[in-house]
Design a protein around this motif. Structure first.
Motif, PDB file in Angstrom:
ATOM      1  N   LEU A   1      11.737   3.195  -3.712  1.00 30.75           N
ATOM      2  CA  LEU A   1      12.268   2.791  -5.017  1.00 30.75           C
ATOM      3  C   LEU A   1      11.274   1.918  -5.769  1.00 30.75           C
ATOM      4  CD1 LEU A   1      16.022   2.074  -4.159  1.00 30.75           C
ATOM      5  CD2 LEU A   1      15.068   4.005  -5.445  1.00 30.75           C
ATOM      6  N   VAL A   2      10.614   1.018  -5.057  1.00 24.47           N
ATOM      7  CA  VAL A   2       9.579   0.198  -5.710  1.00 24.47           C
ATOM      8  C   VAL A   2       8.462   1.088  -6.230  1.00 24.47           C
ATOM      9  CG1 VAL A   2       7.812  -1.554  -5.317  1.00 24.47           C
ATOM     10  CG2 VAL A   2      10.105  -1.887  -4.399  1.00 24.47           C
ATOM     11  N   GLY A   3       8.039   2.061  -5.409  1.00 27.45           N
ATOM     12  CA  GLY A   3       6.993   2.979  -5.838  1.00 27.45           C
ATOM     13  C   GLY A   3       7.409   3.803  -7.040  1.00 27.45           C
ATOM     14  N   ILE A   4       8.667   4.279  -7.056  1.00 22.38           N
ATOM     15  CA  ILE A   4       9.148   5.062  -8.200  1.00 22.38           C
ATOM     16  C   ILE A   4       9.189   4.205  -9.454  1.00 22.38           C
ATOM     17  CG2 ILE A   4      11.185   6.222  -9.128  1.00 22.38           C
ATOM     18  CD1 ILE A   4      11.715   7.299  -6.331  1.00 22.38           C
ATOM     19  N   ALA A   5       9.658   2.957  -9.314  1.00 22.53           N
ATOM     20  CA  ALA A   5       9.700   2.054 -10.472  1.00 22.53           C
ATOM     21  C   ALA A   5       8.307   1.815 -11.041  1.00 22.53           C
ATOM     22  CB  ALA A   5      10.344   0.732 -10.065  1.00 22.53           C
ATOM     23  N   LEU A   6       7.308   1.729 -10.171  1.00 21.80           N
ATOM     24  CA  LEU A   6       5.930   1.549 -10.643  1.00 21.80           C
ATOM     25  C   LEU A   6       5.352   2.846 -11.192  1.00 21.80           C
ATOM     26  CD1 LEU A   6       4.522  -0.640  -7.716  1.00 21.80           C
ATOM     27  CD2 LEU A   6       5.151  -1.421 -10.010  1.00 21.80           C
ATOM     28  N   GLY A   7       5.757   3.980 -10.607  1.00 23.18           N
ATOM     29  CA  GLY A   7       5.150   5.246 -10.983  1.00 23.18           C
ATOM     30  C   GLY A   7       5.698   5.856 -12.251  1.00 23.18           C
ATOM     31  N   LEU A   8       6.961   5.553 -12.614  1.00 20.68           N
ATOM     32  CA  LEU A   8       7.541   6.179 -13.805  1.00 20.68           C
ATOM     33  C   LEU A   8       6.777   5.857 -15.090  1.00 20.68           C
ATOM     34  CD1 LEU A   8      11.400   5.977 -13.163  1.00 20.68           C
ATOM     35  CD2 LEU A   8       9.994   8.022 -13.446  1.00 20.68           C
TER      36      LEU A   8
ATOM     37  N   LEU B   1       0.820  -1.204   0.000  1.00 17.64           N
ATOM     38  CA  LEU B   1       0.000   0.000   0.000  1.00 17.64           C
ATOM     39  C   LEU B   1       0.860   1.262   0.000  1.00 17.64           C
ATOM     40  CD1 LEU B   1      -2.820  -1.033   2.515  1.00 17.64           C
ATOM     41  CD2 LEU B   1      -3.044  -0.733   0.043  1.00 17.64           C
ATOM     42  N   VAL B   2       1.936   1.258   0.770  1.00 17.66           N
ATOM     43  CA  VAL B   2       2.817   2.429   0.819  1.00 17.66           C
ATOM     44  C   VAL B   2       3.493   2.632  -0.532  1.00 17.66           C
ATOM     45  CG1 VAL B   2       4.888   3.382   1.882  1.00 17.66           C
ATOM     46  CG2 VAL B   2       3.160   2.275   3.296  1.00 17.66           C
ATOM     47  N   SER B   3       3.979   1.570  -1.150  1.00 19.51           N
ATOM     48  CA  SER B   3       4.610   1.701  -2.474  1.00 19.51           C
ATOM     49  C   SER B   3       3.602   2.200  -3.503  1.00 19.51           C
ATOM     50  CB  SER B   3       5.198   0.356  -2.912  1.00 19.51           C
ATOM     51  OG  SER B   3       6.263  -0.034  -2.061  1.00 19.51           O
ATOM     52  N   ALA B   4       2.364   1.757  -3.397  1.00 19.50           N
ATOM     53  CA  ALA B   4       1.327   2.252  -4.309  1.00 19.50           C
ATOM     54  C   ALA B   4       1.104   3.746  -4.112  1.00 19.50           C
ATOM     55  CB  ALA B   4       0.026   1.480  -4.082  1.00 19.50           C
ATOM     56  N   GLN B   5       1.105   4.208  -2.849  1.00 23.63           N
ATOM     57  CA  GLN B   5       0.966   5.639  -2.593  1.00 23.63           C
ATOM     58  C   GLN B   5       2.126   6.419  -3.196  1.00 23.63           C
ATOM     59  OE1 GLN B   5      -0.518   6.870   1.424  1.00 23.63           O
ATOM     60  NE2 GLN B   5      -0.250   4.717   1.908  1.00 23.63           N
ATOM     61  N   VAL B   6       3.324   5.891  -3.067  1.00 24.73           N
ATOM     62  CA  VAL B   6       4.490   6.563  -3.648  1.00 24.73           C
ATOM     63  C   VAL B   6       4.362   6.645  -5.161  1.00 24.73           C
ATOM     64  CG1 VAL B   6       6.982   6.369  -4.008  1.00 24.73           C
ATOM     65  CG2 VAL B   6       6.014   5.933  -1.744  1.00 24.73           C
ATOM     66  N   ALA B   7       3.916   5.555  -5.800  1.00 26.64           N
ATOM     67  CA  ALA B   7       3.771   5.547  -7.258  1.00 26.64           C
ATOM     68  C   ALA B   7       2.749   6.582  -7.712  1.00 26.64           C
ATOM     69  CB  ALA B   7       3.363   4.149  -7.725  1.00 26.64           C
TER      70      ALA B   7
ATOM     71  N   PRO C   1      12.847  16.231 -18.402  1.00 26.12           N
ATOM     72  CA  PRO C   1      13.668  15.661 -17.320  1.00 26.12           C
ATOM     73  C   PRO C   1      13.599  16.464 -16.033  1.00 26.12           C
ATOM     74  CG  PRO C   1      14.897  15.815 -19.391  1.00 26.12           C
ATOM     75  CD  PRO C   1      13.639  16.581 -19.579  1.00 26.12           C
ATOM     76  N   ALA C   2      13.518  17.796 -16.149  1.00 25.69           N
ATOM     77  CA  ALA C   2      13.489  18.618 -14.939  1.00 25.69           C
ATOM     78  C   ALA C   2      12.242  18.346 -14.114  1.00 25.69           C
ATOM     79  CB  ALA C   2      13.568  20.097 -15.314  1.00 25.69           C
ATOM     80  N   SER C   3      11.094  18.194 -14.777  1.00 22.64           N
ATOM     81  CA  SER C   3       9.843  17.962 -14.052  1.00 22.64           C
ATOM     82  C   SER C   3       9.843  16.590 -13.388  1.00 22.64           C
ATOM     83  CB  SER C   3       8.652  18.087 -15.001  1.00 22.64           C
ATOM     84  OG  SER C   3       8.588  19.374 -15.571  1.00 22.64           O
ATOM     85  N   ILE C   4      10.201  15.561 -14.156  1.00 19.56           N
ATOM     86  CA  ILE C   4      10.177  14.207 -13.604  1.00 19.56           C
ATOM     87  C   ILE C   4      11.292  14.023 -12.580  1.00 19.56           C
ATOM     88  CG2 ILE C   4      10.388  11.764 -14.171  1.00 19.56           C
ATOM     89  CD1 ILE C   4       9.107  12.361 -16.854  1.00 19.56           C
ATOM     90  N   GLY C   5      12.503  14.531 -12.893  1.00 18.38           N
ATOM     91  CA  GLY C   5      13.596  14.416 -11.940  1.00 18.38           C
ATOM     92  C   GLY C   5      13.314  15.180 -10.658  1.00 18.38           C
ATOM     93  N   GLY C   6      12.727  16.375 -10.790  1.00 19.92           N
ATOM     94  CA  GLY C   6      12.379  17.137  -9.599  1.00 19.92           C
ATOM     95  C   GLY C   6      11.356  16.423  -8.746  1.00 19.92           C
ATOM     96  N   ALA C   7      10.388  15.769  -9.401  1.00 24.39           N
ATOM     97  CA  ALA C   7       9.378  15.015  -8.651  1.00 24.39           C
ATOM     98  C   ALA C   7      10.024  13.866  -7.883  1.00 24.39           C
ATOM     99  CB  ALA C   7       8.302  14.490  -9.607  1.00 24.39           C
ATOM    100  N   ILE C   8      10.970  13.170  -8.511  1.00 27.98           N
ATOM    101  CA  ILE C   8      11.640  12.050  -7.844  1.00 27.98           C
ATOM    102  C   ILE C   8      12.457  12.554  -6.652  1.00 27.98           C
ATOM    103  CG2 ILE C   8      13.414  10.271  -8.129  1.00 27.98           C
ATOM    104  CD1 ILE C   8      12.467   9.930 -11.012  1.00 27.98           C
ATOM    105  N   VAL C   9      13.194  13.644  -6.856  1.00 23.80           N
ATOM    106  CA  VAL C   9      14.016  14.178  -5.762  1.00 23.80           C
ATOM    107  C   VAL C   9      13.137  14.628  -4.605  1.00 23.80           C
ATOM    108  CG1 VAL C   9      15.564  16.067  -5.110  1.00 23.80           C
ATOM    109  CG2 VAL C   9      15.929  14.845  -7.260  1.00 23.80           C
TER     110      VAL C   9
END
Length: 886
Positions: A820-827, A513-519, A849-857
């Motif tokens: 990291l699992v959430g980011i892998a699912l969310g990208l 559930l937490v990874s899904a929220q992150v994604a 890249p700036a928008s997506i990279g900024g979101a990840i950071v």
């Protein structure tokens, strides 16, 4: 009869529950007494005989429960008990309940707010008679060669109204502004110009007096107006004497003949018509707008009511069948032959019109759909968050559920109890969410009302909104409640033991559930970044003029009433650097186009350039750079040779790389052929829209135009603009006492063109931060629960020599894995979502890249901060206390 009998039984049970329960108790006691008496006759002692009688019955309370189960309406009793038990649980845990209700209120409230705006803009019926019968009329020219679309000329609307075998009534209408009041106290009032069949077609009845009729829409008819209910209430004190009262509209006396019904503010959705007049009165009320009645001007929208039994396809076929016969007299005679033929070959398109007309639908349809998807994701994150909280809390109720299962309660019965609890939490959250939606809905309307025209929506909750919120609340309750309910009841009576296997199964669901929220949070943050960068790109765009420090004063069609001494008077106001007049200002939303080509070439039939009438100092006031030549001066008067200034796009199209200064143009200016000498070359401007490429533009001398034109005075000022604007208003009001003077910054007009982008950046950014907060709360809750569950393990590690930093690192690594699992699912989801909104972006790619990279950071940083708090608490665990932890 069976259904009626059951219904009567249910009603009797509902209203006579105590009597029914007493009767059941008496009956069972009588049975036990009889059975015990029989056993006593066989020689058993009274106490033993009564005990055996109760055992044969299967238990007194158990027997009552079996009877209640088979009674009609028993499920109501069970649900009622479940509801009462749920409220006892909520009261017992107020902090937990408040957190869940607040989380759901934010998620459901966001959905309700966006849906409320969608409903008001697209779904809500006009408050008229049988709105579902109304149709909107559109005209489609072949291959776009000619006017049409949603607008019609006055002549075409009158021709459509004469098709009695197709329509019962035809209503033409257009928004308009009136200057209402005697000289010296004039105010700008929003209104509408309508054709004679407007109110009859809509099926409205007046509050007092009468409404406009076909007789009022005739040349020479007395000047009359209908007041809107709101205007009658605010300005006329709801006086019955308002009927027959004379009001001054644009300096002309007009008689009020009636008041429109309450709730009806016009057929144009999003605007209010406080005063309504017939189209035929336009030449006398506003002479400068009289050309609008000509057959070549398309400005009226049309709603029609077909005759009974005539469907939309049938009406379309009949109308297209008669159009070739009725088109000849209503097409502008001065149009070229090809354009007249294209108009005659046009076809009508009819569609449902019960929700009225508004240009806002085309502007905000996709943004609202995107926002509905955004708030849907926010609600999913909220559901996952609440599900995590319920799963973590399930450990406190594990023994309670196990005991209930052990004494005979079925799993389905307990699952139902838990689902009722979750649904009640959702319904309570929805109740608060409606309040949040009411407040935020006003904020949304104010956000899109930054232009000159105030947008008005009725956001009062109706059955659409209440039904939507109810469905969302129930679906949400089931969505976040079903997993904890099944998980909690899945262990059975094993939960009576302190079995570590119990937390093992649960721990697999909580991290998911937490990874899904992150994604989901990554999708929202990446989208928010794209919209924010789009807004920044538009704000940083050089439009070719400088809007800062420029004030605008609209003088409407008072061209003949604006002498040069008026400008000189304004220019003497302290703080005013320069002043000029023009027919159009950048990004006003109004354009004027004409055909223009180099002299000697045939003038095309279709318009190919934007025209702007500009006075002296116009380019200096707007700070539009002149690349060569000069701008207009006082010498470019009506008696001097006609001159023009062209922009770069026009010069490149028609003069290649040559300097156009000194060359000549042939143009049709309002139907009159003119030869113009080019005296200047100006830099391109995005006058038609910041997103649009600069159009080929021809500036002509304002003083050399004939007739009345829309007139705007532009003034460049220095110092505090508010103070300068007030001084300008006082100076002009004394010179034009019969007109309301409004001084506004050009920058506000520019900002109004990016309202949609500002709304998307603000709301997407806000919802993205809300999603991030919810995800971090979910991560914090999971780790805090995990630390509690692993207290003994952590104590052992520290007793064996593990340092606090090692424990912190252990917890943070676990959080990093989930992120990291959430980011892998969310990208991949973020990439797909960005492609969907590609048309709404400007100056960047969907995979920016700036928008997506900024979101990840941002996401990883916030997640690590959220994880540090329970990690720090874990590092401070006392080993001896931990080893005694149960």
């Amino acid at each position: 009869m069976t259904f009626l009998y059951r219904l009567a039984s249910v009603l009797r049970w509902l209203f006579n529950r105590k009597r029914a329960e007493q009767a059941l108790d008496d009956e069972l006691q009588a049975f036990i007494d009889m059975s015990a008496a029989e056993k006593m006759r066989d020689g058993l002692p009274p106490a033993q005989a009564r005990r055996l009688a109760v055992l044969e019955l299967g238990g007194l309370e158990q027997a009552k429960e079996r009877v209640r189960t088979y009674r009609h309406g028993a499920w109501l009793d069970e649900v009622g008990r479940d509801v009462r038990y749920a409220f006892r649980i909520f009261v017992k845990n107020p902090g937990f309940t408040i957190i869940i209700v607040l989380t759901l209120a934010l998620g459901i409230g966001a959905n309700t707010a966006i849906f409320s705006l969608t409903d008001a803009l697209m779904l809500r019926w006009l408050p008229v008679r049988s709105p579902q019968e109304l149709i909107q009329v559109k005209l489609q020219a072949p291959r776009g060669r000619g006017p049409g679309g949603e607008s019609f000329s006055y002549a075409i609307v009158r021709a459509l109204a004469d098709q009695h075998e197709i329509f019962m009534g035809v209503a033409g209408f257009s928004g308009f502004s009136f200057d209402v009041g005697p000289p010296g106290s004039v105010g700008r009032v929003p209104g509408a110009m309508v054709t004679g069949g407007y109110y009859e077609t809509l099926g409205l009845n007046p509050v007092i007096g009468r409404l406009l009729t076909r007789e009022d829409d005739q040349p020479g008819a007395p000047l009359v107006a209908v007041a809107g209910y709101g205007y009658w209430e605010r300005q006329l004190g709801r006086s019955p004497g308002a009927v027959g009262q004379i009001v001054w509209i644009n300096g002309v006396p007009v008689t009020i003949v009636g008041v429109s019904p309450r709730g009806f503010v016009g057929a144009t959705v999003g605007s209010v018509a406080d005063v309504t007049m017939s189209v035929a009165a336009l030449p006398r009320v506003n002479p400068s707008a009289a050309p609008l009645l000509g057959p070549g001007n398309f400005w009226l929208r049309v709603l029609a009511r077909p005759r009974a039994g005539v469907s939309i396809p049938q009406a379309t076929a009949r109308l297209n069948g008669v159009w070739p016969q009725i088109s000849e007299p209503v097409i502008a005679p001065h149009w070229p032959a090809a354009r007249r033929k294209a108009m005659a070959d046009s076809v009508f398109q009819l569609s449902p019109g019960g929700t009225g007309w508004t240009y806002l639908r085309d502007v905000y349809r996709k943004p609202l759909f995107v926002l509905m998807a955004v708030v849907g994701l926010v609600l999913l994150i909220a559901c996952a968050n609440v599900a995590s909280l319920l799963l973590a809390r399930a450990s406190a109720r594990r023994r309670e559920i196990a005991v209930r299962l052990a004494i005979g309660a079925s799993r389905s019965r307990i699952v139902r109890q838990l689902l009722i609890e979750s649904t009640l939490l959702s319904v309570i959250g929805a109740a608060f969410g409606i309040g949040l939606a009411w407040v935020s809905g006003r904020f949304l309307v104010n956000m899109i009302s930054t232009g000159r025209a105030q947008i008005v929506f009725d956001l009062t909750p109706n059955w659409h909104i209440l039904g939507f919120t109810s469905v969302v609340a129930i679906a949400t309750g089931v969505l976040f409640g079903v997993a904890p309910a099944l998980q909690t009841t899945g262990a059975g009576s094993v939960a009576l033991k302190d079995d570590p296997r119990m937390s093992g199964s649960r721990s697999r669901l909580l991290p998911s559930l937490v990874s899904a929220q992150v994604a989901l949070s990554l999708v929202l943050l990446a989208g928010a970044g794209l919209f924010v960068r789009t807004l920044q790109n538009l704000q940083n765009l050089d439009p070719g003029f400088n809007a800062e420090g420029v004030l605008l004063v609209d003088l409407e069609g008072r061209r003949t009433a604006v002498p040069q001494e008026l400008l000189d008077h304004v220019q003497r106001v302290p703080g005013v650097l320069s002043a000029s007049l023009s027919t159009h200002t950048p990004l006003s939303g109004s354009v004027w186009s004409e055909p223009a080509v180099p002299a000697g070439q045939p003038i095309p039939e279709r318009d190919n350039a934007y025209f702007i009438g500009a006075g002296p100092h116009f380019f200096a006031t707007m700070q539009i750079q002149l690349l060569s030549g000069r701008e207009f001066t006082d010498r470019d008067s009506a008696d001097s040779p006609a001159v023009a200034v062209v922009n770069e796009v026009f010069a490149q199209r028609y003069f290649a790389k040559q300097n156009p200064v000194g060359r000549h143009l042939s143009a049709n200016v309002r139907g009159r052929r003119r030869e113009l000498e080019i005296v200047g070359l100006a830099k391109n401007t995005n006058a038609a829209g910041l997103r649009a490429a600069p159009p080929p533009t021809v500036y002509v001398s304002y003083a050399q135009l004939t007739g009345d034109f829309p007139t705007t005075s532009a003034l460049r000022a220095t110092g505090p603009l508010g103070r300068v604007a007030s001084a300008i208003q006082q100076a002009l009001q004394s010179k034009l006492p019969g007109a309301p003077i409004e001084v506004r910054p050009l920058s506000t007009q520019v900002e109004a063109t990016i309202v949609q982008e500002r709304m998307m950046a603000t709301l997407a950014g806000g919802f993205g931060l809300l999603a991030l907060t919810l995800a971090c709360v979910g991560l914090y809750g999971l780790l805090a629960y995990s630390v509690t569950q692993r207290t003994k393990e952590i104590g052992i590690r520290m007793a064996l020599g593990a340092q606090g930093t090692r424990v912190v690192t252990l917890v943070l690594k676990g959080a990093a894995r989930l992120v990291l699992v959430g980011i892998a699912l969310g990208l991949p989801a973020a990439w797909a979502a960005s492609r969907w909104v590609e048309s709404m972006l400007f100056g960047l790619a969907p995979t920016d890249p700036a928008s997506i990279g900024g979101a990840i950071v941002l996401l990883t940083t916030a997640a690590q901060i959220a994880a540090y708090l329970p990690a720090r608490r874990a590092s401070r665990i006392d080993p001896l206390t931990a080893l005694r932890h149960e």
